[in-house]
Scaffold this motif. Structure first.
Motif, PDB file in Angstrom:
ATOM      1  N   PHE A   1       0.954  -1.109   0.191  1.00 59.74           N
ATOM      2  CA  PHE A   1       0.010   0.158  -0.063  1.00 59.74           C
ATOM      3  C   PHE A   1       0.916   1.334   0.050  1.00 59.74           C
ATOM      4  N   VAL A   2       2.018   1.100   0.626  1.00 58.80           N
ATOM      5  CA  VAL A   2       2.794   2.320   0.748  1.00 58.80           C
ATOM      6  C   VAL A   2       3.758   2.594  -0.484  1.00 58.80           C
ATOM      7  N   ARG A   3       4.472   1.526  -0.742  1.00 57.55           N
ATOM      8  CA  ARG A   3       5.482   1.782  -1.925  1.00 57.55           C
ATOM      9  C   ARG A   3       5.037   1.168  -3.292  1.00 57.55           C
ATOM     10  N   VAL A   4       3.805   0.481  -3.322  1.00 53.31           N
ATOM     11  CA  VAL A   4       3.413   0.038  -4.923  1.00 53.31           C
ATOM     12  C   VAL A   4       2.230   1.172  -5.217  1.00 53.31           C
ATOM     13  N   LEU A   5       1.212   1.336  -4.125  1.00 48.57           N
ATOM     14  CA  LEU A   5       0.110   2.192  -4.358  1.00 48.57           C
ATOM     15  C   LEU A   5       0.192   3.611  -4.091  1.00 48.57           C
ATOM     16  N   GLY A   6       1.379   3.747  -3.124  1.00 52.74           N
ATOM     17  CA  GLY A   6       1.693   5.367  -2.888  1.00 52.74           C
ATOM     18  C   GLY A   6       0.943   6.095  -1.606  1.00 52.74           C
TER      19      GLY A   6
ATOM     20  N   ASN B   1       0.113   7.408   8.592  1.00 54.50           N
ATOM     21  CA  ASN B   1      -0.635   8.486   9.423  1.00 54.50           C
ATOM     22  C   ASN B   1      -0.787   7.777  10.578  1.00 54.50           C
ATOM     23  N   GLY B   2       0.150   7.089  11.253  1.00 51.02           N
ATOM     24  CA  GLY B   2      -0.344   6.626  12.847  1.00 51.02           C
ATOM     25  C   GLY B   2      -0.222   5.217  13.022  1.00 51.02           C
ATOM     26  N   THR B   3      -0.130   4.776  14.114  1.00 50.18           N
ATOM     27  CA  THR B   3      -0.442   3.272  14.456  1.00 50.18           C
ATOM     28  C   THR B   3      -1.248   3.166  15.513  1.00 50.18           C
ATOM     29  N   ASP B   4      -2.196   1.900  15.685  1.00 47.19           N
ATOM     30  CA  ASP B   4      -2.673   1.595  17.001  1.00 47.19           C
ATOM     31  C   ASP B   4      -2.718   0.073  17.150  1.00 47.19           C
ATOM     32  N   GLY B   5      -1.802  -0.068  18.036  1.00 43.04           N
ATOM     33  CA  GLY B   5      -1.852  -1.854  18.232  1.00 43.04           C
ATOM     34  C   GLY B   5      -1.591  -2.625  16.789  1.00 43.04           C
ATOM     35  N   ASP B   6      -2.297  -3.330  16.573  1.00 44.66           N
ATOM     36  CA  ASP B   6      -1.928  -3.843  15.179  1.00 44.66           C
ATOM     37  C   ASP B   6      -2.388  -3.391  14.050  1.00 44.66           C
ATOM     38  N   SER B   7      -2.781  -2.327  13.919  1.00 43.31           N
ATOM     39  CA  SER B   7      -3.488  -1.542  12.741  1.00 43.31           C
ATOM     40  C   SER B   7      -2.286  -0.367  12.658  1.00 43.31           C
ATOM     41  N   VAL B   8      -2.270  -0.038  11.120  1.00 43.28           N
ATOM     42  CA  VAL B   8      -1.628   1.166  10.638  1.00 43.28           C
ATOM     43  C   VAL B   8      -2.672   1.592  10.011  1.00 43.28           C
ATOM     44  N   TYR B   9      -2.651   3.273  10.107  1.00 44.54           N
ATOM     45  CA  TYR B   9      -3.567   4.117   9.559  1.00 44.54           C
ATOM     46  C   TYR B   9      -2.935   4.490   7.980  1.00 44.54           C
ATOM     47  N   LEU B  10      -3.502   4.647   7.012  1.00 43.52           N
ATOM     48  CA  LEU B  10      -3.021   4.923   5.860  1.00 43.52           C
ATOM     49  C   LEU B  10      -3.893   5.873   4.996  1.00 43.52           C
ATOM     50  N   ARG B  11      -3.156   6.695   4.284  1.00 47.27           N
ATOM     51  CA  ARG B  11      -4.257   7.744   3.512  1.00 47.27           C
ATOM     52  C   ARG B  11      -3.669   7.907   2.077  1.00 47.27           C
ATOM     53  N   THR B  12      -4.551   8.171   1.271  1.00 48.46           N
ATOM     54  CA  THR B  12      -4.229   8.744  -0.044  1.00 48.46           C
ATOM     55  C   THR B  12      -3.981  10.258  -0.058  1.00 48.46           C
TER      56      THR B  12
ATOM     57  N   VAL C   1      -2.377   6.720  -6.005  1.00 46.60           N
ATOM     58  CA  VAL C   1      -3.586   6.673  -5.880  1.00 46.60           C
ATOM     59  C   VAL C   1      -4.296   7.985  -5.223  1.00 46.60           C
ATOM     60  N   ARG C   2      -5.315   8.540  -5.895  1.00 48.74           N
ATOM     61  CA  ARG C   2      -5.873   9.754  -5.285  1.00 48.74           C
ATOM     62  C   ARG C   2      -6.797   9.592  -4.065  1.00 48.74           C
ATOM     63  N   ARG C   3      -7.720   8.698  -4.297  1.00 52.74           N
ATOM     64  CA  ARG C   3      -8.854   8.798  -3.116  1.00 52.74           C
ATOM     65  C   ARG C   3      -9.334   7.092  -2.956  1.00 52.74           C
ATOM     66  N   LEU C   4      -9.826   6.985  -1.793  1.00 48.33           N
ATOM     67  CA  LEU C   4     -10.717   5.678  -1.671  1.00 48.33           C
ATOM     68  C   LEU C   4     -11.910   5.748  -2.428  1.00 48.33           C
ATOM     69  N   ASP C   5     -12.244   4.973  -3.464  1.00 50.02           N
ATOM     70  CA  ASP C   5     -13.311   5.224  -4.287  1.00 50.02           C
ATOM     71  C   ASP C   5     -14.591   4.431  -3.506  1.00 50.02           C
ATOM     72  N   HIS C   6     -14.495   2.969  -3.441  1.00 46.67           N
ATOM     73  CA  HIS C   6     -15.689   2.165  -3.166  1.00 46.67           C
ATOM     74  C   HIS C   6     -15.401   1.046  -2.553  1.00 46.67           C
TER      75      HIS C   6
END
Length: 316
Positions: free
Chosen positions: A29-34, A38-49, A151-156
């Motif tokens: 998601f970071v290197r291939v999709l771009g 934007n932060g972590t919480d336990g076993d989760s990573v927050y990602l943004r377009t 990628v520009r945005r989450l779409d659907h």
């Protein structure tokens, strides 16, 4: 099929994706999709377009298997949130209020008729980029990352369900969305429905799960800036040994230019360029595609690949 409820739900906010291979999925998601962390919480990573305005677009959570977690929808006002919560509770599908995940305020948790977890919220944290991600244009959420597909945005989100029609009806009757397109089989069964909340032609999609299972995911989709980005994404996927399921090509339904990939955790990811098609008509009636029309394949004659009907997450 117009809807007197109006735009009670403003838009798709973010989605949680489960992966049994968290480090490899994060790299995808970071290197291939771009996307940007934007932060972590336990076993989760927050990602943004780069052009979604909220704290995150995707919550990537390490889990024993693949699949979709909670899908978050932003209400159009505090009053709209209260009205939709009352409607959900009347359907008996509510779970209850929570304090809200990172980046959002009080959140109402519920399930669709198929059991997919969803949440509604109003209060949200508008993204404030650090200096190195500050855009030159003040009307852009963050600087273009210039990394991977970009990628520009989450779409659907496209869910698999035991009954696409009953879930689409829930979006229509309870959440205030509208059906824009659908597939009707020769038996009269509605096997897939595309629904939307704003003028983008679809936000939540339901497709009948051929396995008869419930609560599964078909794919999540990210929109690119241009159709050329889809072609470039295929080359990027090839260079990074990412599995390409089908595409680049054009859907007949919704006319979306697409590429389908599998991320390392096994979830199907669509890269799409649907931005040329918006729906402005307040009295739009669903476009219905027949079984014979669907048998012709995609817009330019490409037959729909068999795995498109059989692969979903978590695996059965």
């Amino acid at each position: 099929m117009s809807n007197s409820l109006g735009h009670e739900v403003a838009h798709l906010g973010h989605v949680e994706l489960f992966t049994p291979r968290p480090q490899e999925s994060l790299d995808f998601f970071v290197r291939v999709l771009g996307l940007t962390e934007n932060g972590t919480d336990g076993d989760s990573v927050y990602l943004r377009t780069w052009d979604d305005y909220e704290h995150h677009s995707l919550k990537l959570t390490a889990a024993a298997t693949s699949g979709v977690g909670r899908t978050a929808l932003r209400a159009s006002s505090p009053e709209a949130l209260a009205r939709r919560v009352a409607a959900i509770e009347a359907r008996g599908l509510g779970v209850g209020w929570t304090d809200g995940d990172t980046g959002v305020g009080p959140t109402y948790l519920f399930r669709d008729p198929d059991g997919h977890e969803m949440e509604l919220y109003w209060e949200t944290e508008w993204y404030q980029p650090p200096e190195h991600l500050r855009p030159a244009l003040k009307n852009q959420a963050q600087a273009y990352p210039g990394r991977g597909v970009g990628v520009r945005r989450l779409d659907h989100v496209n869910y698999l369900a035991q009954s696409a029609e009953s879930n689409g009806r829930f979006v229509y009757d309870t959440l205030g969305g509208r059906v824009t397109e659908q597939i009707m089989l020769d038996t009269g069964v509605i096997s897939a429905q595309w629904t939307h909340f704003g003028q983008k032609s679809y936000d939540l999609v339901y497709t009948d799960d051929w396995t008869g299972s419930s609560g599964r995911l078909h794919h999540i989709a990210f929109a690119t800036d241009t159709r050329e980005d889809i072609l470039r994404a295929a080359d990027i996927a090839l260079e990074n040994e990412v599995f390409i399921e089908t595409g680049p090509h054009k859907h007949a339904i919704q006319q979306t230019f697409f590429l389908y990939l599998y991320e390392p955790g096994g979830n199907r990811i669509e890269l799409c360029n649907p931005t040329g098609r918006l729906i402005f008509a307040p009295d739009w009636e669903p476009v219905t595609w027949t079984q014979a029309e669907r048998a012709k394949g995609q817009a330019w004659g490409l037959k729909t690949i068999e795995s498109f009907h059989t692969h979903g997450t978590p695996p059965v």
